[in-house]
Design a protein around this motif. Structure first.
Motif, PDB file in Angstrom:
ATOM      1  N   ILE A  28       0.831  -1.196   0.000  1.00 14.71           N
ATOM      2  CA  ILE A  28       0.000   0.000   0.000  1.00 14.71           C
ATOM      3  C   ILE A  28       0.869   1.250   0.000  1.00 14.71           C
ATOM      4  O   ILE A  28       1.803   1.388   0.776  1.00 14.71           O
ATOM      5  CB  ILE A  28      -0.934  -0.021   1.217  1.00 14.71           C
ATOM      6  N   LEU A  29       0.524   2.170  -0.893  1.00 20.89           N
ATOM      7  CA  LEU A  29       1.367   3.336  -1.118  1.00 20.89           C
ATOM      8  C   LEU A  29       1.438   4.259   0.076  1.00 20.89           C
ATOM      9  O   LEU A  29       2.419   4.984   0.236  1.00 20.89           O
ATOM     10  CB  LEU A  29       0.863   4.090  -2.351  1.00 20.89           C
ATOM     11  N   HIS A  30       0.425   4.260   0.935  1.00 23.25           N
ATOM     12  CA  HIS A  30       0.406   5.278   1.989  1.00 23.25           C
ATOM     13  C   HIS A  30       1.467   5.065   3.056  1.00 23.25           C
ATOM     14  O   HIS A  30       1.598   5.884   3.948  1.00 23.25           O
ATOM     15  CB  HIS A  30      -0.992   5.425   2.604  1.00 23.25           C
ATOM     16  N   TYR A  31       2.239   3.980   2.952  1.00 24.14           N
ATOM     17  CA  TYR A  31       3.374   3.822   3.853  1.00 24.14           C
ATOM     18  C   TYR A  31       4.627   4.551   3.347  1.00 24.14           C
ATOM     19  O   TYR A  31       5.627   4.612   4.050  1.00 24.14           O
ATOM     20  CB  TYR A  31       3.728   2.343   4.003  1.00 24.14           C
ATOM     21  N   TYR A  32       4.561   5.099   2.139  1.00 20.66           N
ATOM     22  CA  TYR A  32       5.753   5.614   1.482  1.00 20.66           C
ATOM     23  C   TYR A  32       5.675   7.103   1.180  1.00 20.66           C
ATOM     24  O   TYR A  32       4.650   7.606   0.710  1.00 20.66           O
ATOM     25  CB  TYR A  32       5.979   4.873   0.153  1.00 20.66           C
ATOM     26  N   ALA A  33       6.774   7.774   1.425  1.00 17.50           N
ATOM     27  CA  ALA A  33       6.954   9.125   0.899  1.00 17.50           C
ATOM     28  C   ALA A  33       7.326   8.996  -0.580  1.00 17.50           C
ATOM     29  O   ALA A  33       7.988   8.034  -0.981  1.00 17.50           O
ATOM     30  CB  ALA A  33       8.054   9.853   1.658  1.00 17.50           C
ATOM     31  N   ILE A  34       6.912   9.975  -1.369  1.00 18.60           N
ATOM     32  CA  ILE A  34       7.118   9.915  -2.819  1.00 18.60           C
ATOM     33  C   ILE A  34       7.818  11.167  -3.307  1.00 18.60           C
ATOM     34  O   ILE A  34       7.523  12.277  -2.853  1.00 18.60           O
ATOM     35  CB  ILE A  34       5.765   9.783  -3.554  1.00 18.60           C
ATOM     36  N   GLY A  35       8.731  10.970  -4.236  1.00 12.60           N
ATOM     37  CA  GLY A  35       9.399  12.094  -4.869  1.00 12.60           C
ATOM     38  C   GLY A  35       9.341  11.982  -6.385  1.00 12.60           C
ATOM     39  O   GLY A  35       9.271  10.880  -6.927  1.00 12.60           O
ATOM     40  N   TRP A  36       9.366  13.128  -7.032  1.00  9.24           N
ATOM     41  CA  TRP A  36       9.524  13.201  -8.490  1.00  9.24           C
ATOM     42  C   TRP A  36      10.915  13.763  -8.769  1.00  9.24           C
ATOM     43  O   TRP A  36      11.312  14.763  -8.166  1.00  9.24           O
ATOM     44  CB  TRP A  36       8.468  14.102  -9.117  1.00  9.24           C
ATOM     45  N   PHE A  37      11.612  13.138  -9.722  1.00  8.21           N
ATOM     46  CA  PHE A  37      12.981  13.514 -10.028  1.00  8.21           C
ATOM     47  C   PHE A  37      13.166  13.620 -11.536  1.00  8.21           C
ATOM     48  O   PHE A  37      12.422  13.021 -12.313  1.00  8.21           O
ATOM     49  CB  PHE A  37      13.959  12.455  -9.485  1.00  8.21           C
ATOM     50  N   ARG A  38      14.192  14.352 -11.925  1.00  5.44           N
ATOM     51  CA  ARG A  38      14.588  14.429 -13.327  1.00  5.44           C
ATOM     52  C   ARG A  38      16.094  14.602 -13.375  1.00  5.44           C
ATOM     53  O   ARG A  38      16.697  15.121 -12.433  1.00  5.44           O
ATOM     54  CB  ARG A  38      13.886  15.590 -14.036  1.00  5.44           C
ATOM     55  N   PRO A  39      16.746  14.173 -14.457  1.00  2.00           N
ATOM     56  CA  PRO A  39      18.181  14.380 -14.577  1.00  2.00           C
ATOM     57  C   PRO A  39      18.475  15.873 -14.669  1.00  2.00           C
ATOM     58  O   PRO A  39      17.659  16.653 -15.170  1.00  2.00           O
ATOM     59  CB  PRO A  39      18.546  13.674 -15.880  1.00  2.00           C
ATOM     60  N   ALA A  40      19.636  16.263 -14.178  1.00  2.00           N
ATOM     61  CA  ALA A  40      20.059  17.654 -14.238  1.00  2.00           C
ATOM     62  C   ALA A  40      21.555  17.704 -14.456  1.00  2.00           C
ATOM     63  O   ALA A  40      22.272  16.813 -13.984  1.00  2.00           O
ATOM     64  CB  ALA A  40      19.689  18.373 -12.942  1.00  2.00           C
ATOM     65  N   PRO A  41      22.047  18.739 -15.146  1.00  2.00           N
ATOM     66  CA  PRO A  41      23.483  18.857 -15.383  1.00  2.00           C
ATOM     67  C   PRO A  41      24.271  18.858 -14.086  1.00  2.00           C
ATOM     68  O   PRO A  41      23.936  19.587 -13.150  1.00  2.00           O
ATOM     69  CB  PRO A  41      23.600  20.202 -16.107  1.00  2.00           C
ATOM     70  N   GLY A  42      25.274  18.016 -13.994  1.00  2.00           N
ATOM     71  CA  GLY A  42      26.115  17.989 -12.801  1.00  2.00           C
ATOM     72  C   GLY A  42      25.526  17.265 -11.622  1.00  2.00           C
ATOM     73  O   GLY A  42      26.142  17.220 -10.555  1.00  2.00           O
ATOM     74  N   LYS A  43      24.340  16.694 -11.787  1.00  2.00           N
ATOM     75  CA  LYS A  43      23.697  15.977 -10.692  1.00  2.00           C
ATOM     76  C   LYS A  43      23.245  14.609 -11.176  1.00  2.00           C
ATOM     77  O   LYS A  43      22.943  14.443 -12.351  1.00  2.00           O
ATOM     78  CB  LYS A  43      22.481  16.745 -10.169  1.00  2.00           C
ATOM     79  N   GLU A  44      23.200  13.672 -10.252  1.00  2.00           N
ATOM     80  CA  GLU A  44      22.652  12.364 -10.618  1.00  2.00           C
ATOM     81  C   GLU A  44      21.198  12.511 -11.005  1.00  2.00           C
ATOM     82  O   GLU A  44      20.792  12.131 -12.097  1.00  2.00           O
ATOM     83  CB  GLU A  44      22.809  11.398  -9.437  1.00  2.00           C
ATOM     84  N   ARG A  45      20.400  13.048 -10.113  1.00  2.00           N
ATOM     85  CA  ARG A  45      19.001  13.333 -10.385  1.00  2.00           C
ATOM     86  C   ARG A  45      18.595  14.518  -9.510  1.00  2.00           C
ATOM     87  O   ARG A  45      18.978  14.601  -8.349  1.00  2.00           O
ATOM     88  CB  ARG A  45      18.118  12.121 -10.099  1.00  2.00           C
ATOM     89  N   GLU A  46      17.803  15.393 -10.055  1.00  2.00           N
ATOM     90  CA  GLU A  46      17.336  16.570  -9.337  1.00  2.00           C
ATOM     91  C   GLU A  46      15.962  16.295  -8.757  1.00  2.00           C
ATOM     92  O   GLU A  46      15.070  15.822  -9.476  1.00  2.00           O
ATOM     93  CB  GLU A  46      17.265  17.756 -10.300  1.00  2.00           C
ATOM     94  N   GLY A  47      15.816  16.584  -7.483  1.00  2.00           N
ATOM     95  CA  GLY A  47      14.494  16.476  -6.871  1.00  2.00           C
ATOM     96  C   GLY A  47      13.620  17.609  -7.372  1.00  2.00           C
ATOM     97  O   GLY A  47      13.967  18.778  -7.209  1.00  2.00           O
TER      98      GLY A  47
END
Length: 124
Positions: A28-47
């Protein structure tokens, strides 16, 4: 095992809108915090945006604040990212991720489960 599937990406003109969805299967999803990410220059992934497991706390990267809105419907096991006033620099593959925690952060390495991503292209 939690599985996440993103949808809603596509091609949109500058100034347009898209709504991304992140649907979970398994625990069940309500046990989890959720984030959206995208690649960004110089970063692994940007929040881009992140939301607590209850939905009571939301946060945004400065680059999207006032344009994007994150929300969740735990009854539907789905988290949404409403993206308005889109800019060409928002073009990226967007990933949703889940952390087995109540509070979410911008740090990609604190997330345990990842979707496959959905492409957003902002272009005229």
């Amino acid at each position: 095992q939690l599985q996440l599937v993103e949808s809603g990406g596509g091609l949109v003109q500058p100034g347009g809108s898209l709504r991304l969805s992140c649907e979970a299967s398994g625990p069940i999803l309500h046990y989890y915090a959720i984030g959206w990410f995208r690649p960004a220059p110089g970063k692994e992934r940007e929040g881009v945006s992140w939301i607590s497991s209850s939905g009571g706390s939301t946060n945004y990267a400065d680059s999207v604040k006032g344009r994007f809105t994150i929300s969740r419907d735990n009854a539907k096991n789905t988290v949404y990212l409403q993206m308005n006033s889109l800019k060409p620099e928002d073009t990226a593959v967007y990933f949703c991720a889940a952390a087995a925690a109540s509070m979410a952060t911008r740090k990609w390495y604190e997330y345990n489960y990842w979707g496959q991503g959905t492409q957003v292209t902002v272009s005229s």
